[in-house]
Design a protein around this motif. Structure first.
Motif, mmCIF file in Angstrom:
data_model
loop_
_atom_site.group_PDB
_atom_site.id
_atom_site.type_symbol
_atom_site.label_atom_id
_atom_site.label_comp_id
_atom_site.label_asym_id
_atom_site.label_seq_id
_atom_site.Cartn_x
_atom_site.Cartn_y
_atom_site.Cartn_z
ATOM 1 N N TYR A 215 34.603 40.015 32.682
ATOM 2 C CA TYR A 215 35.974 39.546 32.927
ATOM 3 C C TYR A 215 36.019 38.015 32.955
ATOM 4 O O TYR A 215 36.934 37.386 32.412
ATOM 5 N N LYS B 193 36.258 36.523 29.660
ATOM 6 C CA LYS B 193 37.470 36.915 28.909
ATOM 7 C C LYS B 193 37.173 38.068 27.938
ATOM 8 O O LYS B 193 37.650 38.088 26.798
ATOM 9 N N PRO C 252 37.774 41.645 28.639
ATOM 10 C CA PRO C 252 38.202 42.774 29.487
ATOM 11 C C PRO C 252 37.925 44.145 28.886
ATOM 12 O O PRO C 252 37.655 45.097 29.625
ATOM 13 N N SER C 253 37.980 44.261 27.563
ATOM 14 C CA SER C 253 37.745 45.578 26.975
ATOM 15 C C SER C 253 36.306 46.028 27.190
ATOM 16 O O SER C 253 36.039 47.218 27.408
ATOM 17 N N GLY D 82 35.723 46.872 31.143
ATOM 18 C CA GLY D 82 36.350 48.050 31.732
ATOM 19 C C GLY D 82 35.410 49.213 31.966
ATOM 20 O O GLY D 82 35.465 49.871 33.013
ATOM 21 N N ARG E 115 40.444 44.415 39.770
ATOM 22 C CA ARG E 115 40.544 43.506 38.627
ATOM 23 C C ARG E 115 40.864 44.274 37.351
ATOM 24 O O ARG E 115 41.696 43.845 36.542
ATOM 25 N N LYS E 116 40.210 45.413 37.162
ATOM 26 C CA LYS E 116 40.491 46.238 35.983
ATOM 27 C C LYS E 116 41.937 46.720 35.988
ATOM 28 O O LYS E 116 42.624 46.708 34.949
ATOM 29 N N ILE F 15 44.499 45.307 37.233
ATOM 30 C CA ILE F 15 45.378 44.189 36.858
ATOM 31 C C ILE F 15 45.382 44.017 35.345
ATOM 32 O O ILE F 15 46.447 43.898 34.720
ATOM 33 N N PHE F 16 44.213 44.019 34.729
ATOM 34 C CA PHE F 16 44.146 43.870 33.266
ATOM 35 C C PHE F 16 44.830 45.035 32.560
ATOM 36 O O PHE F 16 45.377 44.864 31.473
ATOM 37 N N ASP F 17 44.819 46.203 33.202
ATOM 38 C CA ASP F 17 45.481 47.374 32.619
ATOM 39 C C ASP F 17 46.980 47.397 32.904
ATOM 40 O O ASP F 17 47.681 48.301 32.441
#
Length: 329
Positions: free
Chosen positions: A159, A162, A164-165, A168, A190-191, A193-195
């Protein structure tokens, strides 16, 4: 300094090691620390007391006092591995990652436990040694593929980079294997939030707070997400609890400033912002908050300076450009 417990409802004024340990086992770390300080003030310096002090200081994130407690334990109070792990953890809390690397240099990699590898990886993150981190991470995951700690470290690092994929999958493995693990809960938040699942993120951070109420980050994140969702009253309740216990935490002061902007208290927002500026003064979102505060206070020139600075740092956003045009007009 001893802490008087006479004013704490339900607590005996005569603290014992047992009362401190019982509070610690129940996750009541502040109560445990109060009992422990009382025991220490009365001369209780046996190994079990110092061991509890060490555990508490690691929970508090106080590396200096953890090292001090460790140094006061007798030689046989801990196993060699326990002492090494405690020292590594304390050094990392101090920011002394290079000393952790040196601590592990004489030990064969195959003799590292899961927690040894966790400390080593944490040190490599602090040192920003990406090639060695990746190499050691591959080794650690090969030996401990289901480790909540190691998968959480891997996810957080990705994360930060940068990615995120890629992060995860590690975050999912961490939370599956560590529902009561602080680091797993934090990275699961954190995941989420990215989702785009902010309510889910709030629940993860609330759980993280129950796991370790001494850490200010989970509540600061809860308050920030509540503000993102427009839940201003809920954020006020969260911030009251958080500020009462973690008033010096800069990220919490940032969220407090955001809350005060939301309720129109721009002077109070500036005061909170000023307590966080040393830590976040170059952050684009913080610069934007500063602009909003100065605009709310009627300081057109300062507001314009900060809006323009935001544009230089983060690019043109329609709402920001509209605000600049409004102030210039």
């Amino acid at each position: 300094m001893a802490v008087s417990l006479a004013g704490c409802e339900g607590l005996s004024t005569s603290s014992t090691y047992e009362s401190a340990q019982n509070a610690y086992d129940q996750g009541q770390y502040r109560i445990a620390n109060a009992h422990l300080n009382d025991v220490l003030a009365k001369g209780g310096v046996e190994d079990r007391v110092r061991k509890l002090q060490l555990d508490l200081m690691l929970k508090y994130g106080d590396g200096n006092r953890a090292v001090a407690a460790l140094g006061q334990l007798s030689k046989n109070a801990l196993s060699e591995q326990e002492r090494r792990l405690a020292l590594a953890h304390a050094l990392l809390l101090q920011g002394s990652a290079q000393r952790v690397i040196k601590l592990y240099d004489p030990i064969l990699l195959d003799d590292h436990s899961e927690q040894d590898l966790r400390m080593l990886l944490w040190a490599l993150v602090q040192l920003n040694d990406e090639p060695m981190f990746e190499k050691r991470l591959d080794y650690a995951l090969g030996r401990y593929p289901d480790s909540a700690h190691i998968n959480a470290l891997a996810a957080n690092r990705l994360y930060d980079l940068k990615k995120p994929s890629e992060a995860g999958a590690y975050a999912v493995t961490a939370i599956i294997n560590g529902k009561d693990n602080l680091e797993a809960r934090l990275v699961a938040g954190r995941k989420a939030i990215f989702d785009g699942n902010l309510e889910t993120a709030i629940e993860h951070y609330k759980k993280a707070h129950t796991i370790n109420p001494l850490m200010p980050l989970p509540l600061a994140n809860v308050a920030g997400l509540q503000l993102d969702l427009g839940q201003v009253d809920a954020a006020a309740d969260t911030l009251k609890i958080a500020v009462d216990n973690h008033s010096e935490y800069p990220f919490l002061q940032w969220q407090l400033a955001r809350y005060r902007v939301a309720i129109g208290n721009f002077q109070g927002a500036r005061e909170a912002k000023d307590r966080a500026v040393r830590a976040f003064g170059n952050n684009a979102e913080f610069i934007l908050l500063t602009a909003q505060i100065e605009a709310g206070l009627g300081n057109k020139a300062l507001a314009l300076d900060n809006y323009r600075r935001f544009v230089r740092e983060a690019g043109e956003l329609p709402q920001v450009m509209a605000k600049i045009a409004e102030l210039e007009g």
